[in-house]
Design a protein around this motif. Structure first.
Motif, PDB file in Angstrom:
ATOM      1  N   GLY A 129       0.785  -1.230   0.000  1.00 47.31           N
ATOM      2  CA  GLY A 129       0.000   0.000   0.000  1.00 47.31           C
ATOM      3  C   GLY A 129       0.814   1.274   0.000  1.00 47.31           C
ATOM      4  N   ASP A 167      -7.396   1.351  -0.879  1.00 46.09           N
ATOM      5  CA  ASP A 167      -6.161   1.975  -1.344  1.00 46.09           C
ATOM      6  C   ASP A 167      -6.465   3.076  -2.354  1.00 46.09           C
ATOM      7  OD1 ASP A 167      -3.398   0.111  -0.748  1.00 46.09           O
ATOM      8  OD2 ASP A 167      -5.317  -0.827  -0.358  1.00 46.09           O
ATOM      9  N   GLU A 195      -5.902   3.453   3.649  1.00 46.58           N
ATOM     10  CA  GLU A 195      -4.470   3.205   3.519  1.00 46.58           C
ATOM     11  C   GLU A 195      -3.721   4.409   2.948  1.00 46.58           C
ATOM     12  OE1 GLU A 195      -2.022   1.939   4.506  1.00 46.58           O
ATOM     13  OE2 GLU A 195      -1.176   0.297   3.328  1.00 46.58           O
TER      14      GLU A 195
END
Length: 309
Positions: A129, A167, A195
């Protein structure tokens, strides 16, 4: 609650109980039996199995979607059962395929004793990430993963904690990322995970979006990354439910072992190694408990033999 009742709680139940305290749950990133044993010895209430750590320690490869579901489940099961009283949150990446694969992943995590897991919206060939070049699937595909996890939990009558990770902050922006997390909660996610937060404003907006909703927020504090840095005390002030430290064992292992090996290559022994006896390490890994069990079996065998004579 009595000790008996505490032990009777499922892994997910123990994690939910910790989250219900309202305190930020600090989880060190472990990736094998040794790192887990050290974290347990120090006294952490909850552990986190980092996918990056499993990828590097188990197959010697970077976190770019190469570690398999089988390798993750095997590692998670081993860690979760070293001390079943301490809940384990595990990385489940993308679920390792379609919604059917997600369901199988969740099924296996429940079976091996995982307390909670996070599921993300990257494409199946995912990346760490905190690397560039990430790609995310569409909202409907992401939600199908969360829904498959929720349905599996219901079918198994489990209370495993489902953490929806996105993400998409890096690929679609903050508004879309928060929208995805809110939609994931609607289909049954328990905790949200944004993230790669890089600014204070992003963190504050994220926390404000879920404050008072009963949904816990998770913050991933990746040491050495470009992520926004906060302390555990600040995490409490923001009202974060979980704070992960995925590199808390990886970085010291990398720096410490590399230094010792470089010295050995030059013909110099690592001084710190002489101060740690093998027995000390064995004790961290449960030697005393094993010897106690062995002694108990031997005492029983002697008593049985005496009664039989």
């Amino acid at each position: 609650m009595s000790r008996q009742q505490e032990l009777a709680l499922s892994p997910g139940g123990r994690l939910r109980q910790l989250l219900a305290t309202g305190k930020t749950l600090i989880c060190p990133g472990v990736y094998d039996g040794f790192s887990a044993r050290m974290a347990l010895t120090v006294g952490f209430e909850c552990l986190y199995m980092t996918g990056a750590g499993v990828s590097m320690s188990r197959i010697g490869m970077p976190d770019i979607g190469l570690v398999t579901q089988t390798e993750m489940v095997d590692t998670a099961g081993m860690i979760a059962n070293i001390d079943p009283k301490t809940p384990l949150i595990a990385d489940a990446d993308t679920g390792y395929g379609t919604a059917v694969n997600v369901a199988r992943t969740v099924e296996r995590y429940i079976t091996v004793g995982v307390a909670g897991f996070h599921l993300e919206d990257q494409v199946v060939t995912k990346r760490c990430g905190h690397l560039n070049g990430k790609e995310c699937v569409g909202l409907s595909e992401y939600l199908s993963r969360i829904k498959a996890a929720v349905e599996t939990r219901e079918r198994r009558k489990s209370d495993i904690v489902i953490i929806a990770r996105t993400d998409s902050l890096a690929t679609h922006g903050l508004d879309e990322a928060l929208y995805r997390l809110k939609e994931a909660v609607k289909v049954g996610a328990d905790v949200v995970f944004l993230e790669a937060i890089t600014t204070k404003a992003q963190l504050e907006t994220y926390c404000d979006a879920f404050r008072g909703t009963g949904v816990a927020t998770l913050y991933n504090r990746v040491q050495g990354s470009h992520g926004y840095k906060i302390t555990p005390k600040e995490a409490e002030q923001y009202g974060l439910g979980i704070m992960l430290y995925p590199a808390s064992c990886l970085v010291p292992a990398y720096t410490g072992i590399t230094s010792a090996l470089q010295k050995l290559r030059m013909g110099v022994e690592e001084e710190r190694s002489e101060r740690v006896a093998p027995l000390e390490i064995f004790r961290v890994c449960g030697m005393d408990e094993i010897q106690e069990r062995e002694q108990g079996v031997n005492d029983w065998a002697r008593a049985f033999k005496k009664d039989s004579e």
